[in-house]
Design a protein around this motif. Structure first.
Motif, PDB file in Angstrom:
ATOM      1  N   ASN A   1      17.523  -9.294  -6.879  1.00 42.16           N
ATOM      2  CA  ASN A   1      18.692 -10.298  -8.155  1.00 42.16           C
ATOM      3  C   ASN A   1      17.907 -10.809  -9.059  1.00 42.16           C
ATOM      4  OD1 ASN A   1      21.225  -8.783  -6.917  1.00 42.16           O
ATOM      5  ND2 ASN A   1      21.271 -10.423  -5.529  1.00 42.16           N
ATOM      6  N   SER A   2      16.822 -11.880  -8.976  1.00 34.87           N
ATOM      7  CA  SER A   2      16.200 -11.872  -9.508  1.00 34.87           C
ATOM      8  C   SER A   2      15.566 -11.398 -10.668  1.00 34.87           C
ATOM      9  CB  SER A   2      14.749 -13.309  -8.938  1.00 34.87           C
ATOM     10  OG  SER A   2      15.566 -13.761  -8.144  1.00 34.87           O
ATOM     11  N   GLY A   3      15.559 -10.199 -10.399  1.00 41.97           N
ATOM     12  CA  GLY A   3      14.952  -9.428 -11.734  1.00 41.97           C
ATOM     13  C   GLY A   3      13.861  -8.273 -11.975  1.00 41.97           C
ATOM     14  N   TYR A   4      13.570  -8.596 -10.413  1.00 41.52           N
ATOM     15  CA  TYR A   4      11.712  -7.780  -9.975  1.00 41.52           C
ATOM     16  C   TYR A   4      12.266  -6.636  -9.227  1.00 41.52           C
ATOM     17  CZ  TYR A   4      10.107 -12.450 -11.038  1.00 41.52           C
ATOM     18  OH  TYR A   4      10.361 -13.493 -11.560  1.00 41.52           O
ATOM     19  N   ARG A   5      11.933  -5.531  -9.268  1.00 44.22           N
ATOM     20  CA  ARG A   5      12.598  -3.941  -8.630  1.00 44.22           C
ATOM     21  C   ARG A   5      10.546  -4.090  -7.600  1.00 44.22           C
ATOM     22  NH1 ARG A   5      11.084   0.801  -9.750  1.00 44.22           N
ATOM     23  NH2 ARG A   5      12.154   2.682  -8.765  1.00 44.22           N
ATOM     24  N   LEU A   6      10.795  -4.030  -6.272  1.00 44.45           N
ATOM     25  CA  LEU A   6      10.308  -3.881  -5.834  1.00 44.45           C
ATOM     26  C   LEU A   6       9.692  -2.052  -5.368  1.00 44.45           C
ATOM     27  CD1 LEU A   6      11.779  -5.609  -2.004  1.00 44.45           C
ATOM     28  CD2 LEU A   6       8.977  -5.830  -3.849  1.00 44.45           C
ATOM     29  N   PRO A   7       8.381  -1.399  -5.668  1.00 43.88           N
ATOM     30  CA  PRO A   7       8.049  -0.674  -5.986  1.00 43.88           C
ATOM     31  C   PRO A   7       8.416   0.379  -4.133  1.00 43.88           C
ATOM     32  CG  PRO A   7       5.915  -1.731  -5.101  1.00 43.88           C
ATOM     33  CD  PRO A   7       7.457  -2.213  -5.344  1.00 43.88           C
ATOM     34  N   ALA A   8       8.594   1.682  -4.483  1.00 42.77           N
ATOM     35  CA  ALA A   8       8.940   2.040  -3.081  1.00 42.77           C
ATOM     36  C   ALA A   8       7.412   2.693  -1.949  1.00 42.77           C
ATOM     37  CB  ALA A   8       9.461   3.519  -3.517  1.00 42.77           C
ATOM     38  N   LYS A   9       7.129   1.433  -1.754  1.00 40.45           N
ATOM     39  CA  LYS A   9       5.531   1.431  -0.797  1.00 40.45           C
ATOM     40  C   LYS A   9       5.974   0.757   0.024  1.00 40.45           C
ATOM     41  CE  LYS A   9       2.525   1.251  -4.966  1.00 40.45           C
ATOM     42  NZ  LYS A   9       1.830   2.277  -4.698  1.00 40.45           N
ATOM     43  N   ARG A  10       4.791   0.818   1.461  1.00 46.24           N
ATOM     44  CA  ARG A  10       4.844   0.354   2.251  1.00 46.24           C
ATOM     45  C   ARG A  10       4.393  -1.734   1.580  1.00 46.24           C
ATOM     46  NH1 ARG A  10       4.581   1.423   7.627  1.00 46.24           N
ATOM     47  NH2 ARG A  10       4.187  -0.592   9.209  1.00 46.24           N
ATOM     48  N   ILE A  11       5.287  -2.841   2.666  1.00 50.38           N
ATOM     49  CA  ILE A  11       4.898  -4.163   2.479  1.00 50.38           C
ATOM     50  C   ILE A  11       4.797  -4.259   3.351  1.00 50.38           C
ATOM     51  CG2 ILE A  11       5.881  -6.202   1.098  1.00 50.38           C
ATOM     52  CD1 ILE A  11       7.448  -3.729  -0.778  1.00 50.38           C
ATOM     53  N   THR A  12       4.020  -5.258   3.835  1.00 49.65           N
ATOM     54  CA  THR A  12       4.113  -5.783   5.150  1.00 49.65           C
ATOM     55  C   THR A  12       3.312  -7.494   5.215  1.00 49.65           C
ATOM     56  OG1 THR A  12       2.727  -3.695   5.927  1.00 49.65           O
ATOM     57  CG2 THR A  12       2.329  -5.978   7.213  1.00 49.65           C
ATOM     58  N   ILE A  13       4.620  -8.204   5.562  1.00 50.54           N
ATOM     59  CA  ILE A  13       3.594  -9.427   5.793  1.00 50.54           C
ATOM     60  C   ILE A  13       3.444 -10.510   6.977  1.00 50.54           C
ATOM     61  CG2 ILE A  13       5.156 -11.609   5.068  1.00 50.54           C
ATOM     62  CD1 ILE A  13       5.118  -9.860   2.656  1.00 50.54           C
ATOM     63  N   ASN A  14       2.551 -11.073   7.139  1.00 53.25           N
ATOM     64  CA  ASN A  14       2.160 -11.749   8.106  1.00 53.25           C
ATOM     65  C   ASN A  14       1.778 -13.234   7.978  1.00 53.25           C
ATOM     66  OD1 ASN A  14       0.852 -11.768  10.510  1.00 53.25           O
ATOM     67  ND2 ASN A  14      -1.527 -12.038   9.682  1.00 53.25           N
ATOM     68  N   LEU A  15       2.261 -13.565   8.946  1.00 51.40           N
ATOM     69  CA  LEU A  15       2.261 -14.711   9.430  1.00 51.40           C
ATOM     70  C   LEU A  15       1.185 -14.761  10.175  1.00 51.40           C
ATOM     71  CD1 LEU A  15       5.289 -14.471   7.939  1.00 51.40           C
ATOM     72  CD2 LEU A  15       5.586 -16.393   8.722  1.00 51.40           C
TER      73      LEU A  15
ATOM     74  N   SER B   1       1.088  -1.076  -0.302  1.00 53.09           N
ATOM     75  CA  SER B   1       0.120  -0.128  -0.310  1.00 53.09           C
ATOM     76  C   SER B   1       1.268   1.205   0.209  1.00 53.09           C
ATOM     77  CB  SER B   1      -1.224   0.221   0.920  1.00 53.09           C
ATOM     78  OG  SER B   1      -0.077  -0.376   2.554  1.00 53.09           O
ATOM     79  N   ASP B   2       0.198   2.306  -0.124  1.00 52.60           N
ATOM     80  CA  ASP B   2       0.927   3.459   0.025  1.00 52.60           C
ATOM     81  C   ASP B   2       1.226   3.902   1.229  1.00 52.60           C
ATOM     82  OD1 ASP B   2       0.697   4.354  -2.814  1.00 52.60           O
ATOM     83  OD2 ASP B   2      -1.458   5.097  -2.735  1.00 52.60           O
ATOM     84  N   GLY B   3       2.417   4.762   1.868  1.00 52.17           N
ATOM     85  CA  GLY B   3       3.235   5.304   2.640  1.00 52.17           C
ATOM     86  C   GLY B   3       4.616   4.957   2.468  1.00 52.17           C
ATOM     87  N   LEU B   4       4.780   5.238   3.243  1.00 52.13           N
ATOM     88  CA  LEU B   4       6.851   5.682   4.060  1.00 52.13           C
ATOM     89  C   LEU B   4       7.043   3.601   3.042  1.00 52.13           C
ATOM     90  CD1 LEU B   4       7.484   7.159   7.166  1.00 52.13           C
ATOM     91  CD2 LEU B   4       7.686   8.064   4.762  1.00 52.13           C
ATOM     92  N   PRO B   5       8.243   3.657   2.167  1.00 54.07           N
ATOM     93  CA  PRO B   5       8.848   2.777   1.975  1.00 54.07           C
ATOM     94  C   PRO B   5       9.491   2.130   2.941  1.00 54.07           C
ATOM     95  CG  PRO B   5       9.749   4.704   1.255  1.00 54.07           C
ATOM     96  CD  PRO B   5       8.985   5.096   1.894  1.00 54.07           C
TER      97      PRO B   5
END
Length: 509
Positions: free
Chosen positions: A54-68, A25-29
């Protein structure tokens, strides 16, 4: 965007499903991981981020949250790297939600995107099958291990790019299929055979009885009498593993990381022989991240403790509970872990420090020294050993005797016949061996006649037996009767069983 993929974690030797949710989502990276995580899982943030780059995928400057989730269960290990990376790619819209359906992911990522081996794949894949998943994606090094489970497709992968291409439909991968011979038990090291041992007929007979009923046995005798040789040949007379037994043992070895890359199952009964300097934790299992110990690694096989009195007393006293309950329970802050421990304990020892008691021509130990040495084995632990047998030095004539020695195959046939009788008798009681009989079952299956009752009463008083040893004598007598093909315990069976407790009287009293 939001995505959800599935993975698994190991608790004891069983597994629990873990849901990996990703939100971008939008927010601080920032790249956040939440869900009661251990240090290895928290470090996955950097491994996944650099692996994606290194696998060729560019992460956007967004807030990424992962929940386990579930969030109340502590997550340990590195197997969540791959599912976290896949959830991020799905949340970015690079993978379709449909491609993730009914799929479970396991794997550690290196910084260059390589998928590396992890422990515990077999129980996780088995859990996925039970919960209705259709396929599992695992590291190539673990694929044969996971492919043992039938009814679910298991794919081995080498890199994150390969996984993404496969899920996108741009790459074809075939699930791993094992041939029938890969799952067939085999005999290892055919050079080890009971025909190698000269003499020691009484000890061989005692070991045959112990192997038939899965009784614990103590071999006592001077150095060089053949105690270790006898013990190491016990697996050669045990029946082959069934597929279910092999799967259960393999789960333990999978969790411990002891399955080789090309090994799918443990096909032979375990024989574990730890050194007497072993720690309590190494024997029982546990540690900061609980793992099975030698007791559980010997499940369905043999745990051999040579030089028994030399073990730390506190260490061997821990054997009491697993020998009675056939499992070991380890309680930690993060939960209670149960590991199976249905094994045959074989111990070997000298009768004194020099090893030659009661031969006074060779032994110069004082009686107090002998008592102190034997006193390292407590009476409660000795009570849990069903058979005690003396292994004397072989005669010169036996050493030069050629031919006529019984092979392991011949002994194994009798053992299997005795075990078949036990299986038929106990099929409604959920036990397999005479050693597992409860007090209530003893009354039903080990009833004695009048002569046998009188003999047992005399032995109880003369040998100063405890209630536990009394029950163990009955169990051994039941096994001797099974080897003899007898429906009931006769006087000769009971007499032989009582003889295997006479060592207690000879050495300890």
């Amino acid at each position: 965007m939001f995505s959800k993929v599935y993975s698994g974690t190991v608790l004891g030797i069983d597994s629990r499903r873990i849901t990996v949710e990703a939100d971008i989502s939008d927010g601080l990276p920032v790249f956040d991981l939440v869900g009661y995580l251990g240090s290895e899982v928290r470090e996955a943030r950097e491994r996944v981020r650099i692996s994606l780059k290194n696998s060729g995928y560019r992460l956007p400057a967004k807030r990424i949250t992962i929940n386990l989730s579930p969030a109340d269960m502590r997550k340990e290990g590195t197997a969540f790297d791959l599912p976290i990376a896949i959830s991020v790619l799905a949340a970015l819209g690079l993978l379709l939600e449909e491609s993730l359906k009914d799929t479970l992911f396991i794997g550690e990522l290196s910084l260059n995107g390589e998928v590396k081996k992890v422990n515990g794949v077999l129980p996780i894949v088995y859990m996925a099958y039970e919960q209705g998943f259709k396929r599992c994606i695992v590291p190539s090094c673990n694929v044969r291990e996971g492919a043992v489970v039938k009814g679910i497709e298991v794919y081995g992968v080498d890199s994150l790019t390969q996984v993404a291409e496969f899920l996108s439909g741009n790459l074809h991968l075939a699930p791993c299929c094992l041939q029938a011979e890969d799952l067939k038990p085999s005999r290892e090291d055919t050079q080890i055979d009971f025909s190698d041992i000269v003499g020691q007929e009484l000890a061989k007979r005692a070991i045959e009885i112990a192997a038939c009923g899965m009784h614990n046995i103590l071999l006592i005798g001077p150095p060089g009498s053949g105690k270790t040789m006898l013990a190491r040949r016990i697996p050669s007379i045990l029946p082959e593993l069934s597929f279910e037994e092999s799967l259960e043992i393999s789960k333990i070895y999978s969790v411990s990381g002891l399955l080789d890359n090309n090994q799918s199952l443990i096909l032979n009964r375990p024989f574990r022989s730890p050194h007497h300097t072993i720690t309590t934790t190494a024997l029982t299992g546990g540690g900061r991240f609980p793992m099975p110990g030698e007791i559980s690694l010997a499940h369905m096989g043999v745990l051999f403790l040579d030089e028994f009195p030399e073990f730390n007393r506190k260490t061997i006293e821990i054997l009491r509970q697993p020998l009675e309950e056939n499992e070991i329970t380890i309680t930690r802050l993060n939960g209670t872990f149960r590991y199976p421990a249905n094994l045959m304990l074989c111990t070997a020892m000298n009768p004194c420090n020099c090893g030659y008691y009661p031969d006074r021509n060779k032994c110069h130990c004082s009686l107090s020294q002998v008592r102190n040495y034997l006193g390292k084995i407590s009476r409660p632990l000795l009570d849990r050993i069903d058979i005690s047998i003396e292994v004397p030095q072989s005669d010169y004539k036996d050493l030069n005797k050629k031919g006529g020695r019984e092979t392991s195959a011949a002994i194994r046939e009798r053992v299997m016949k005795g075990r078949l009788a036990q299986t038929e008798r106990y099929k409604k009681d959920r036990i397999h061996f005479n050693s597992q009989l409860t007090t209530r079952m003893l009354q039903e299956y080990c009833a004695l006649g009048k002569k046998e009752e009188k003999l047992m009463e005399e032995a109880y008083a003369r040998l100063n037996l405890s209630a536990r040893t009394y029950h163990r004598v009955l169990k051994v007598a039941r096994t001797i009767a099974d080897l003899d093909g007898s429906e009931s315990i006769q006087e000769k069976h009971l007499s032989e069983a009582i003889c295997y407790r006479s060592m207690d009287k000879k050495y300890w009293d």
